[in-house]
Motif scaffolding. Sequence first.
Motif, PDB file in Angstrom:
ATOM      1  N   MET A   1      -4.845  13.109  17.060  1.00 58.76           N
ATOM      2  CA  MET A   1      -4.337  13.190  18.425  1.00 58.76           C
ATOM      3  C   MET A   1      -4.301  14.635  18.882  1.00 58.76           C
ATOM      4  SD  MET A   1      -0.384  12.250  17.478  1.00 58.76           S
ATOM      5  CE  MET A   1      -0.993  10.830  16.567  1.00 58.76           C
ATOM      6  N   ASP A   2      -4.298  14.826  20.205  1.00 60.96           N
ATOM      7  CA  ASP A   2      -4.229  16.169  20.784  1.00 60.96           C
ATOM      8  C   ASP A   2      -2.786  16.662  20.805  1.00 60.96           C
ATOM      9  OD1 ASP A   2      -6.949  16.207  21.209  1.00 60.96           O
ATOM     10  OD2 ASP A   2      -6.815  15.557  23.297  1.00 60.96           O
ATOM     11  N   VAL A   3      -2.612  17.916  20.415  1.00 59.54           N
ATOM     12  CA  VAL A   3      -1.291  18.555  20.430  1.00 59.54           C
ATOM     13  C   VAL A   3      -1.398  19.819  21.282  1.00 59.54           C
ATOM     14  CG1 VAL A   3       0.532  19.601  19.062  1.00 59.54           C
ATOM     15  CG2 VAL A   3      -0.760  17.669  18.138  1.00 59.54           C
ATOM     16  N   HIS A   4      -0.529  19.931  22.284  1.00 59.61           N
ATOM     17  CA  HIS A   4      -0.545  21.075  23.197  1.00 59.61           C
ATOM     18  C   HIS A   4       0.478  22.112  22.761  1.00 59.61           C
ATOM     19  CE1 HIS A   4      -3.018  19.049  26.376  1.00 59.61           C
ATOM     20  NE2 HIS A   4      -2.558  17.984  25.729  1.00 59.61           N
TER      21      HIS A   4
ATOM     22  N   ILE B   1      -4.753  21.728  20.004  1.00 59.85           N
ATOM     23  CA  ILE B   1      -5.241  21.629  18.635  1.00 59.85           C
ATOM     24  C   ILE B   1      -5.179  20.170  18.204  1.00 59.85           C
ATOM     25  CG2 ILE B   1      -4.483  23.969  18.080  1.00 59.85           C
ATOM     26  CD1 ILE B   1      -2.125  22.755  16.585  1.00 59.85           C
ATOM     27  N   GLN B   2      -5.803  19.878  17.085  1.00 65.97           N
ATOM     28  CA  GLN B   2      -5.834  18.516  16.572  1.00 65.97           C
ATOM     29  C   GLN B   2      -4.699  18.293  15.572  1.00 65.97           C
ATOM     30  OE1 GLN B   2      -8.207  16.024  17.599  1.00 65.97           O
ATOM     31  NE2 GLN B   2      -8.325  17.637  19.143  1.00 65.97           N
ATOM     32  N   GLY B   3      -4.013  17.174  15.726  1.00 67.08           N
ATOM     33  CA  GLY B   3      -2.981  16.769  14.782  1.00 67.08           C
ATOM     34  C   GLY B   3      -3.324  15.409  14.192  1.00 67.08           C
ATOM     35  N   LYS B   4      -2.739  15.112  13.049  1.00 67.86           N
ATOM     36  CA  LYS B   4      -3.015  13.845  12.374  1.00 67.86           C
ATOM     37  C   LYS B   4      -1.695  13.142  12.054  1.00 67.86           C
ATOM     38  CE  LYS B   4      -6.186  13.822   9.210  1.00 67.86           C
ATOM     39  NZ  LYS B   4      -6.895  14.015   7.913  1.00 67.86           N
TER      40      LYS B   4
ATOM     41  N   VAL C   1       3.569  14.276  12.659  1.00 63.77           N
ATOM     42  CA  VAL C   1       2.194  14.709  12.916  1.00 63.77           C
ATOM     43  C   VAL C   1       1.927  15.960  12.089  1.00 63.77           C
ATOM     44  CG1 VAL C   1       0.529  15.420  14.665  1.00 63.77           C
ATOM     45  CG2 VAL C   1       2.344  13.801  15.260  1.00 63.77           C
ATOM     46  N   LEU C   2       0.869  15.931  11.282  1.00 60.79           N
ATOM     47  CA  LEU C   2       0.506  17.062  10.434  1.00 60.79           C
ATOM     48  C   LEU C   2      -0.426  17.992  11.209  1.00 60.79           C
ATOM     49  CD1 LEU C   2       0.797  18.264   7.588  1.00 60.79           C
ATOM     50  CD2 LEU C   2      -1.265  16.991   6.941  1.00 60.79           C
ATOM     51  N   LEU C   3      -0.125  19.300  11.159  1.00 62.43           N
ATOM     52  CA  LEU C   3      -0.890  20.303  11.902  1.00 62.43           C
ATOM     53  C   LEU C   3      -1.438  21.343  10.936  1.00 62.43           C
ATOM     54  CD1 LEU C   3       1.705  20.867  14.762  1.00 62.43           C
ATOM     55  CD2 LEU C   3      -0.254  19.328  14.823  1.00 62.43           C
ATOM     56  N   GLN C   4      -2.714  21.706  11.117  1.00 58.53           N
ATOM     57  CA  GLN C   4      -3.339  22.745  10.308  1.00 58.53           C
ATOM     58  C   GLN C   4      -4.009  23.733  11.255  1.00 58.53           C
ATOM     59  OE1 GLN C   4      -3.253  23.296   7.141  1.00 58.53           O
ATOM     60  NE2 GLN C   4      -2.726  21.392   6.098  1.00 58.53           N
ATOM     61  N   ASP C   5      -3.350  24.882  11.464  1.00 61.05           N
ATOM     62  CA  ASP C   5      -3.919  25.899  12.334  1.00 61.05           C
ATOM     63  C   ASP C   5      -3.314  27.249  11.941  1.00 61.05           C
ATOM     64  OD1 ASP C   5      -3.997  27.637  14.938  1.00 61.05           O
ATOM     65  OD2 ASP C   5      -5.405  26.007  15.313  1.00 61.05           O
ATOM     66  N   PRO C   6      -4.156  28.274  11.707  1.00 63.01           N
ATOM     67  CA  PRO C   6      -3.626  29.563  11.236  1.00 63.01           C
ATOM     68  C   PRO C   6      -2.759  30.285  12.248  1.00 63.01           C
ATOM     69  CG  PRO C   6      -5.976  29.725  11.736  1.00 63.01           C
ATOM     70  CD  PRO C   6      -5.625  28.276  11.793  1.00 63.01           C
ATOM     71  N   SER C   7      -2.835  29.900  13.524  1.00 62.43           N
ATOM     72  CA  SER C   7      -2.059  30.604  14.547  1.00 62.43           C
ATOM     73  C   SER C   7      -0.644  30.071  14.697  1.00 62.43           C
ATOM     74  CB  SER C   7      -2.770  30.490  15.898  1.00 62.43           C
ATOM     75  OG  SER C   7      -2.709  29.157  16.398  1.00 62.43           O
TER      76      SER C   7
END
Length: 372
Positions: free
Chosen positions: A233-236, A245-248, A268-274
Motif C-alpha cells: 500500500m501507499d504511505v504518505h 513510499i511503499q508499505g506492506k 504496516v512494515l516500512l523499509q526506507d533509509p530516510s
Amino acid sequence: MELQTNDVSFVNPKRWLRLITGLLIAFLVICTLLSNTLYALTLPKVTTQVVNQGPLNQTFKGSNSIKPAEVRDVTGQAGWNVKKVLVRVGDVVQQGQPLVQYSNDEAEQQLVLEQAALDKLQLSVEKLEYVYIESERNEDKGAILTAKAALESSKIDISLQQKNILDLQAKLSSHKIMKAPFDGIVAAVNAKEGLSAGVGVPDIRLSNMQSGFQLELQIPTEIAESLTIDEVMDVHLPRQNNRVIQGKAASLVQADSAAELGTSRLTVLLQDPSLVSGERAEVTLTKKGKADTLLISSAAIRKDQTGTFVYTIEERKGPLGNAFYATRRTVTVDSSNEHVAALSEGLFNQMSVIVESSEPLLEGSRVRVLTK
C-alpha cells in the motif's frame, strides 16, 4: 304572436335551472379541489430518492507516528555496577560495539581467591611428587601406592580448579562489557555510572536498523476484511513534502477491547533509509463494493425496537388526483458510510424512498412529496 311569447317564458326557466345547476356543481368541484389542496398543505412534507445500483466504496484515512519494527532491551548482569556509559540516544551502533562498561568488586575478589587456591594446590603437588620419589627410592610398595594416589588426586583437583578459574574469567569478561547484539540505533539510555545494572528498567534500548520501521493503525473491521497479509500500500510522509513510499501489511488483528469494538489493528512494515523514528505517516485505504449493490441515502435508514427499515412511497390514483402514502419496508444494510448505505434485502432498483420528513411518520401515513 302570443304563442311565441309563452314558449320563450317556458324555455328560459329551464335554461336558468341548468345554468344554476352547472354553477353549483362547479362551485362544489372548486370547493372540493380547494379543500384537497388545503388538506395537502397540512400533510407531512417528504423528500424522496430513487434507489440506484452501483458500488459502495469504503474509504479510510489514518495516520500515526512510525516506530522501529524491532526494539530490544539489553541490560547488564544483576549485581554489577555501571562503570561507564559509552553511547547516547540516537547513536548508530554496529553489532559487537561496546555500549556500557561494568564492574563488580566481589567477582574480582572471588577470582583472586580462586587463583590463590590454585597456587596452593600446585605447591602441594611439588610436595607429593617428592614423597613419591622417596617412596620409590626406599622401595616401599605401600608408601609408593599411597603417594601415587595422593599425587593423582591432587592433579585432578588442580585441573578442576583451573577450569573453575577459566569459567570465572569468561564470565567476568562477558559481564564487564555489554555489546550491541545487532546493527541499530540507541533508542533509550537508562544506565547511570555508579548505579546497579537493570534496576526496574533496561540499561539500553536498541532499535534494529535492518528490521525497518512500522506504522500501527486502528481501521474499521469492514475495511480490514478486504486486506491481506503482505499486501502493498501507499504511505504518505507529510514531513517529506508528502512523498509516497511503499508499505506492506505485516499483521492484522481484530481489536478485543470494548473501546475498540468494530476495529482491527493494522501493522504496516516500512523499509526506507530516510525514515526517522517518530515521523508522521498517513495511509488511505479503499474497499471497492460490488457493482450491482442497491444504494440509498444513509439518511433514509431508520431503526426501532423491531429492526432496520425505510419508508417507501406508494402512489394511489383517485378521482381528484393521485395521493402518496408512506409504506414501511424492512431492509438489511450490508455496509454504509457517512452518506450512502448499501442494501442486500428489502428494496428493488428504482423504488422511491423517503429520505427526510417534516413530521414523524407511521405506516400508511399520507404525505406530500416535495421532490421525487
